[in-house]
Design a protein around this motif. Structure first.
Motif, PDB file in Angstrom:
ATOM      1  N   SER A  55       0.835  -1.195   0.000  1.00 55.68           N
ATOM      2  CA  SER A  55       0.000   0.000   0.000  1.00 55.68           C
ATOM      3  C   SER A  55       0.876   1.254   0.000  1.00 55.68           C
ATOM      4  O   SER A  55       1.689   1.458   0.900  1.00 55.68           O
ATOM      5  CB  SER A  55      -0.902   0.007   1.234  1.00 55.68           C
ATOM      6  OG  SER A  55      -1.483   1.273   1.432  1.00 55.68           O
ATOM      7  N   LYS A  56       0.707   2.080  -1.025  1.00 55.70           N
ATOM      8  CA  LYS A  56       1.525   3.293  -1.132  1.00 55.70           C
ATOM      9  C   LYS A  56       1.255   4.252   0.022  1.00 55.70           C
ATOM     10  O   LYS A  56       2.168   4.889   0.543  1.00 55.70           O
ATOM     11  CB  LYS A  56       1.265   3.983  -2.474  1.00 55.70           C
ATOM     12  CG  LYS A  56       1.825   3.241  -3.685  1.00 55.70           C
ATOM     13  CD  LYS A  56       1.554   4.002  -4.964  1.00 55.70           C
ATOM     14  CE  LYS A  56       2.295   3.398  -6.157  1.00 55.70           C
ATOM     15  NZ  LYS A  56       1.882   2.022  -6.439  1.00 55.70           N
ATOM     16  N   LYS A  57       0.011   4.347   0.419  1.00 56.49           N
ATOM     17  CA  LYS A  57      -0.334   5.253   1.512  1.00 56.49           C
ATOM     18  C   LYS A  57       0.332   4.818   2.809  1.00 56.49           C
ATOM     19  O   LYS A  57       0.946   5.634   3.520  1.00 56.49           O
ATOM     20  CB  LYS A  57      -1.851   5.313   1.693  1.00 56.49           C
ATOM     21  CG  LYS A  57      -2.307   6.274   2.787  1.00 56.49           C
ATOM     22  CD  LYS A  57      -3.819   6.438   2.778  1.00 56.49           C
ATOM     23  CE  LYS A  57      -4.266   7.454   3.815  1.00 56.49           C
ATOM     24  NZ  LYS A  57      -5.725   7.695   3.749  1.00 56.49           N
ATOM     25  N   LYS A  58       0.241   3.524   3.120  1.00 58.46           N
ATOM     26  CA  LYS A  58       0.860   3.017   4.344  1.00 58.46           C
ATOM     27  C   LYS A  58       2.374   3.198   4.290  1.00 58.46           C
ATOM     28  O   LYS A  58       3.008   3.536   5.295  1.00 58.46           O
ATOM     29  CB  LYS A  58       0.511   1.544   4.538  1.00 58.46           C
ATOM     30  CG  LYS A  58      -0.947   1.293   4.911  1.00 58.46           C
ATOM     31  CD  LYS A  58      -1.214  -0.187   5.082  1.00 58.46           C
ATOM     32  CE  LYS A  58      -2.683  -0.438   5.439  1.00 58.46           C
ATOM     33  NZ  LYS A  58      -2.967  -1.898   5.561  1.00 58.46           N
ATOM     34  N   LEU A  59       2.943   2.981   3.117  1.00 58.87           N
ATOM     35  CA  LEU A  59       4.395   3.082   2.970  1.00 58.87           C
ATOM     36  C   LEU A  59       4.872   4.515   3.193  1.00 58.87           C
ATOM     37  O   LEU A  59       5.877   4.757   3.880  1.00 58.87           O
ATOM     38  CB  LEU A  59       4.811   2.595   1.574  1.00 58.87           C
ATOM     39  CG  LEU A  59       6.279   2.244   1.358  1.00 58.87           C
ATOM     40  CD1 LEU A  59       6.724   1.164   2.322  1.00 58.87           C
ATOM     41  CD2 LEU A  59       6.500   1.802  -0.081  1.00 58.87           C
ATOM     42  N   VAL A  60       4.153   5.489   2.608  1.00 57.14           N
ATOM     43  CA  VAL A  60       4.509   6.895   2.786  1.00 57.14           C
ATOM     44  C   VAL A  60       4.409   7.290   4.258  1.00 57.14           C
ATOM     45  O   VAL A  60       5.322   7.911   4.816  1.00 57.14           O
ATOM     46  CB  VAL A  60       3.608   7.805   1.923  1.00 57.14           C
ATOM     47  CG1 VAL A  60       3.751   9.264   2.334  1.00 57.14           C
ATOM     48  CG2 VAL A  60       3.955   7.660   0.447  1.00 57.14           C
ATOM     49  N   ILE A  61       3.311   6.914   4.893  1.00 56.30           N
ATOM     50  CA  ILE A  61       3.107   7.292   6.297  1.00 56.30           C
ATOM     51  C   ILE A  61       4.137   6.621   7.202  1.00 56.30           C
ATOM     52  O   ILE A  61       4.732   7.264   8.078  1.00 56.30           O
ATOM     53  CB  ILE A  61       1.677   6.943   6.740  1.00 56.30           C
ATOM     54  CG1 ILE A  61       0.672   7.844   6.000  1.00 56.30           C
ATOM     55  CG2 ILE A  61       1.514   7.099   8.245  1.00 56.30           C
ATOM     56  CD1 ILE A  61      -0.784   7.500   6.262  1.00 56.30           C
ATOM     57  N   LEU A  62       4.385   5.322   6.986  1.00 60.77           N
ATOM     58  CA  LEU A  62       5.344   4.600   7.825  1.00 60.77           C
ATOM     59  C   LEU A  62       6.757   5.144   7.652  1.00 60.77           C
ATOM     60  O   LEU A  62       7.512   5.260   8.634  1.00 60.77           O
ATOM     61  CB  LEU A  62       5.314   3.105   7.487  1.00 60.77           C
ATOM     62  CG  LEU A  62       4.097   2.328   7.982  1.00 60.77           C
ATOM     63  CD1 LEU A  62       4.124   0.896   7.465  1.00 60.77           C
ATOM     64  CD2 LEU A  62       4.032   2.333   9.507  1.00 60.77           C
ATOM     65  N   SER A  63       7.125   5.489   6.431  1.00 63.41           N
ATOM     66  CA  SER A  63       8.477   6.025   6.217  1.00 63.41           C
ATOM     67  C   SER A  63       8.630   7.406   6.838  1.00 63.41           C
ATOM     68  O   SER A  63       9.691   7.740   7.387  1.00 63.41           O
ATOM     69  CB  SER A  63       8.806   6.055   4.720  1.00 63.41           C
ATOM     70  OG  SER A  63       7.855   6.804   3.993  1.00 63.41           O
ATOM     71  N   GLN A  64       7.565   8.221   6.791  1.00 64.80           N
ATOM     72  CA  GLN A  64       7.616   9.525   7.450  1.00 64.80           C
ATOM     73  C   GLN A  64       7.664   9.360   8.970  1.00 64.80           C
ATOM     74  O   GLN A  64       8.382  10.092   9.660  1.00 64.80           O
ATOM     75  CB  GLN A  64       6.394  10.364   7.061  1.00 64.80           C
ATOM     76  CG  GLN A  64       6.426  10.893   5.630  1.00 64.80           C
ATOM     77  CD  GLN A  64       7.284  12.139   5.497  1.00 64.80           C
ATOM     78  OE1 GLN A  64       8.377  12.221   6.049  1.00 64.80           O
ATOM     79  NE2 GLN A  64       6.813  13.105   4.736  1.00 64.80           N
ATOM     80  N   VAL A  65       6.905   8.390   9.483  1.00 65.48           N
ATOM     81  CA  VAL A  65       6.944   8.117  10.922  1.00 65.48           C
ATOM     82  C   VAL A  65       8.341   7.651  11.322  1.00 65.48           C
ATOM     83  O   VAL A  65       8.843   8.003  12.410  1.00 65.48           O
ATOM     84  CB  VAL A  65       5.885   7.064  11.304  1.00 65.48           C
ATOM     85  CG1 VAL A  65       6.089   6.568  12.729  1.00 65.48           C
ATOM     86  CG2 VAL A  65       4.483   7.648  11.161  1.00 65.48           C
ATOM     87  N   ALA A  66       8.987   6.875  10.461  1.00 60.35           N
ATOM     88  CA  ALA A  66      10.355   6.428  10.744  1.00 60.35           C
ATOM     89  C   ALA A  66      11.305   7.614  10.865  1.00 60.35           C
ATOM     90  O   ALA A  66      12.201   7.622  11.724  1.00 60.35           O
ATOM     91  CB  ALA A  66      10.827   5.479   9.647  1.00 60.35           C
ATOM     92  N   SER A  67      11.103   8.636  10.022  1.00 61.65           N
ATOM     93  CA  SER A  67      11.918   9.855  10.120  1.00 61.65           C
ATOM     94  C   SER A  67      11.675  10.556  11.446  1.00 61.65           C
ATOM     95  O   SER A  67      12.616  11.037  12.095  1.00 61.65           O
ATOM     96  CB  SER A  67      11.606  10.804   8.955  1.00 61.65           C
ATOM     97  OG  SER A  67      11.978  10.242   7.721  1.00 61.65           O
TER      98      SER A  67
END
Length: 429
Positions: free
Chosen positions: A75-87
């Motif tokens: 899921s692109k949405k989950k991936l974007v959010i998770l990667s931003q949360v990782a930052s």
């Protein structure tokens, strides 16, 4: 959802995407500049600064293909959010460590690498999602807004970073960075990443291993001649324009003896040129023949690269040297957008949605890998060969590469209609 509702949501995406990209890109620019100043003030060592730069570049070049695979597989949405949360978590971890033990170089290097890696996942996924978020008629506008956000961050990031570094503690600086990423996460959580997705697209990535999926993406790229030409040309551009990135400060500061304040203005005009050109593309109608348009823009950039040598050959005054380089870099920045935006729109529309993440991941990986190679090679060359020979030679190589890679047969394959003898249409060349 009916078409009118999709268009309304796409309009919402257009501005939400721009604001989110501006916040995250601006935050990264501020963080990079501020943390670099801190490393320099802490150690006074150029080597320590270089290591932090390597920690920023190396993870991006290594992880990009995996980010592309993830963008196509999950899921692109989950991936974007998770990667931003990782930052957010990476910077929060550095802040926690700082409060408990004080900042250390090792902690800074690890955080820089983690932020770089997570931002690569965010960037590749977002780039491969533009055609899913925005309706086809406004992709160029979205790309123009995206370039504008990057230009504003390039101009304002160092300014804000320098101000914050001078007026607030490093802990407050990190807290502001965390807040910026958190706001970006909230904005991205409102987006529908499947708004314009292909309903008939079958997700076969779950049936494949990661290696098989990445090989399939590479095979797709090889079978699409026009896209392969774009990727190869982009890699060559990044390599030869390393001659500019290394050569501009060397020529301006070392050989023309331009003061650091004036050199800062010269560098800033690159981003200013990019900003003006980005606004232009956001407002104008879509470029009809983007590959041909970008070919001409690359040739303009190639001539501009060789033009940097002119003050070394002619005896300009100090004021004329500064004014000449300001004008040259402004046009160079605008030309850069004239290359990237039409090609970006073309790739959003022509690359199959199923492979889009992997293609952009490969592109980012190869381009990022060329940067340290180019920096090292040209850094050595500038110490051994007169600078004017290097920039003119790089310019000639880039012109030859462009004329060969984007030769008439490739342009004809991309736009068969250009071969028709219609007076109102430009002939391919």
């Amino acid at each position: 959802m009916n078409q009118a509702a999709k268009i309304r949501q796409a309009t919402f995406h257009l501005y939400t995407f721009t604001i989110s990209k501006l916040i995250s890109t601006f935050g990264s620019s501020v963080y990079t500049f501020g943390i670099s100043l801190y490393v320099l003030s802490l150690t006074g060592s150029a080597a320590s600064f270089a290591i932090n730069l390597i920690c920023s570049i190396l993870p991006r070049s290594l992880i990009a293909p995996f980010a592309g695979y993830a963008a196509d597989s999950y899921s692109k949405k989950k991936l974007v959010i998770l990667s931003q949360v990782a930052s957010v978590l990476a910077v929060a971890g550095l802040l926690t460590y700082s409060l408990a033990f004080g900042l250390s170089l090792v902690a800074i290097y690890i955080t820089t690498a983690l932020v770089s890696a997570s931002s690569m996942f965010t960037g590749v996924t977002f780039t491969s999602s533009i055609a899913n978020l925005i309706d086809p008629d406004r992709i160029q506008k979205a790309m123009g807004f995206n370039q504008s956000a990057m230009s504003i961050a390039t101009i304002g990031g160092p300014v804000i970073g320098g101000m914050l570094f001078g007026f607030v503690s490093m802990n407050v600086f990190l807290a502001i960075q965390i807040a910026a990423y958190a706001v970006a996460v909230l904005l991205e959580s409102t987006m529908n990443f499947k708004l314009f997705t292909n309903a008939e697209l079958k997700d076969e990535s779950e049936k494949q291993s990661m290696i098989s999926s990445m090989k399939e993406g590479a095979a797709y790229l090889k079978t699409n001649r026009v896209i392969m030409v774009i990727v190869t040309t982009a890699v060559g551009l990044n390599f030869f324009f390393s001659a500019l990135m290394i050569g501009l400060p060397f020529i301006a500061v070392q050989q023309l003896e331009i003061e650091s304040v004036h050199f800062g203005i010269i560098e800033g005009t690159i981003a200013a040129g990019m900003l003006i050109a980005s606004i232009y593309f956001a407002m104008r109608k879509e470029v009809e023949f983007p590959l041909l348009f970008s070919k001409r823009a690359i040739l303009v950039m190639s001539f501009l690269l060789s033009a940097i040598a002119l003050p070394l050959v002619l005896n300009f005054s100090y004021v004329l040297n500064v004014g000449y380089l300001i004008a040259l870099m402004f046009v160079f920045g605008a030309s850069n957008v004239c290359v990237n935006t039409p090609i970006g729109v073309m790739m959003q529309k022509d690359v199959d949605e199923k492979y889009r993440g992997r293609v952009f991941g490969i592109l980012d990986s190869l381009c990022m890998a060329m940067m340290p190679v180019g920096y090292l090679l040209f850094g050595l060359l500038y110490d051994m060969v007169p600078a004017q020979f290097i920039v003119v030679g790089s310019s000639l190589c880039l012109i030859v590469m462009t004329l060969y890679m984007m030769r008439p047969s490739v342009i004809k394959e991309a736009y068969p209609e250009l071969d028709k003898s219609v007076p109102s249409q430009p002939k391919f060349q």
